[in-house]
Enzyme design. Structure first.
Site, PDB file in Angstrom:
ATOM      1  N   GLU A 130      41.949  38.589  27.714  1.00 50.30           N
ATOM      2  CA  GLU A 130      42.477  37.764  28.800  1.00 50.30           C
ATOM      3  C   GLU A 130      42.343  38.472  30.129  1.00 50.30           C
ATOM      4  O   GLU A 130      42.392  39.716  30.209  1.00 50.30           O
ATOM      5  CB  GLU A 130      43.961  37.406  28.589  1.00 50.30           C
ATOM      6  CG  GLU A 130      44.195  36.137  27.790  1.00 50.30           C
ATOM      7  CD  GLU A 130      44.285  36.396  26.311  1.00 50.30           C
ATOM      8  OE1 GLU A 130      44.323  35.420  25.540  1.00 50.30           O
ATOM      9  OE2 GLU A 130      44.317  37.576  25.927  1.00 50.30           O
ATOM     10  N   THR A 131      42.197  37.657  31.170  1.00 49.16           N
ATOM     11  CA  THR A 131      42.319  38.105  32.549  1.00 49.16           C
ATOM     12  C   THR A 131      43.455  37.320  33.178  1.00 49.16           C
ATOM     13  O   THR A 131      43.532  36.098  33.033  1.00 49.16           O
ATOM     14  CB  THR A 131      41.009  37.878  33.328  1.00 49.16           C
ATOM     15  OG1 THR A 131      39.976  38.673  32.724  1.00 49.16           O
ATOM     16  CG2 THR A 131      41.167  38.285  34.787  1.00 49.16           C
TER      17      THR A 131
END
Length: 269
Positions: A44-45
């Site tokens: 994830e970002t």
């Protein structure tokens, strides 16, 4: 635009789960966020921007995998809280406005951060045809974890079985919205953890997630009921590995861990 890579649920670099973190003035369009997340190419970002005073939260927060936006992410929330604290962008507890409601991250004096997340509702379900073959192990029990995280939680015989799993990832994608949480009781609690897990999320572009905070909102109630304790520690037995301390408080679950910034740079595009 500054971008940081933070290893979450660990106290040392190159372990735990890496997340990209970007602090913004406002969110650009969704295509732009997805492009950045694909470029970062971690599980994830996280993208966050401050909210005006007087709102129910301090920062808006969204999470993207390389393939899609997700409704909840523990390690990238921990990573974002870590960046806010270490850069001085926010001090003390921080309230995040997210698709899963307001989530609170509280820094502790020992350097850890505690996340306040909704507890996943567990519903026992019959073993779907083909899960054992796709996972590569015979489940003892299976549970739906609700729409917030969208996983199938699968209990297997023992810790050795969890470590040895080599699932058919393409086949696993048919059995839940996000993926499969495989778990078992720790063989030796003297090692400092009570249960072990691995998480496979092929439907959102993550074959195996290194350490999954959101999964522990289901693992906490599952193991608290069986072990008779509200406070537990889980080991996620991926190649990078990491530990999540959990405390079950009814419809809320507290997740605690540490984080380390390993890369800081400038996004030029």
């Amino acid at each position: 635009m500054r971008i940081r890579i933070v290893d979450a649920f660990t106290d040392r670099p190159f372990a735990g789960n890496p997340a990209g973190v970007l602090l913004l003035d406002a969110f650009p369009d969704d295509d732009r966020l997805q492009q950045v997340a694909l470029e970062v190419n971690h599980a994830e970002t996280a993208f966050a921007h401050p909210l005006p005073e007087g709102r129910e939260a301090d920062w808006a927060l969204r999470w993207f995998t390389p393939a899609a936006e997700v409704a909840m992410c523990g390690h990238a929330t921990l990573a974002t809280a870590h960046v806010l604290r270490t850069t001085g962008a926010h001090q003390g507890p921080v309230r995040f406005a997210t698709r899963s409601g307001v989530l609170i991250a509280t820094p502790r004096e020992d350097g850890s951060i505690t996340l306040d997340f909704p507890t996943a509702p567990l519903t026992r379900v019959d073993l779907p045809d083909g899960v054992a073959e796709a996972l590569g192990a015979e489940p003892l029990s299976t549970f739906d974890t609700g729409s917030n995280i969208g996983d199938l939680l699968v209990e297997v015989a023992d810790e050795k079985t969890v470590h040895a799993l080599k699932p058919d990832l393409k086949a696993l994608g048919a059995y839940s919205e996000r993926g499969i949480i495989a778990t078992a009781r720790a063989e030796d609690p003297g090692r400092g953890y009570d249960f072990v897990s691995r998480c496979f999320f092929p439907n959102i572009g993550i074959d195996e997630d290194p350490v999954t905070g959101s999964a522990h909102t289901a693992l906490a109630p599952f193991w608290s009921e069986r072990l008779g304790r509200a406070e537990l520690t889980g080991l996620q037995a991926s190649a990078r590995s990491g530990r999540v301390h959990t405390e079950l408080r009814g419809d809320r679950t507290l997740l605690s861990g540490r984080a380390v910034t390993v890369i800081e740079g400038e996004l030029l595009a």
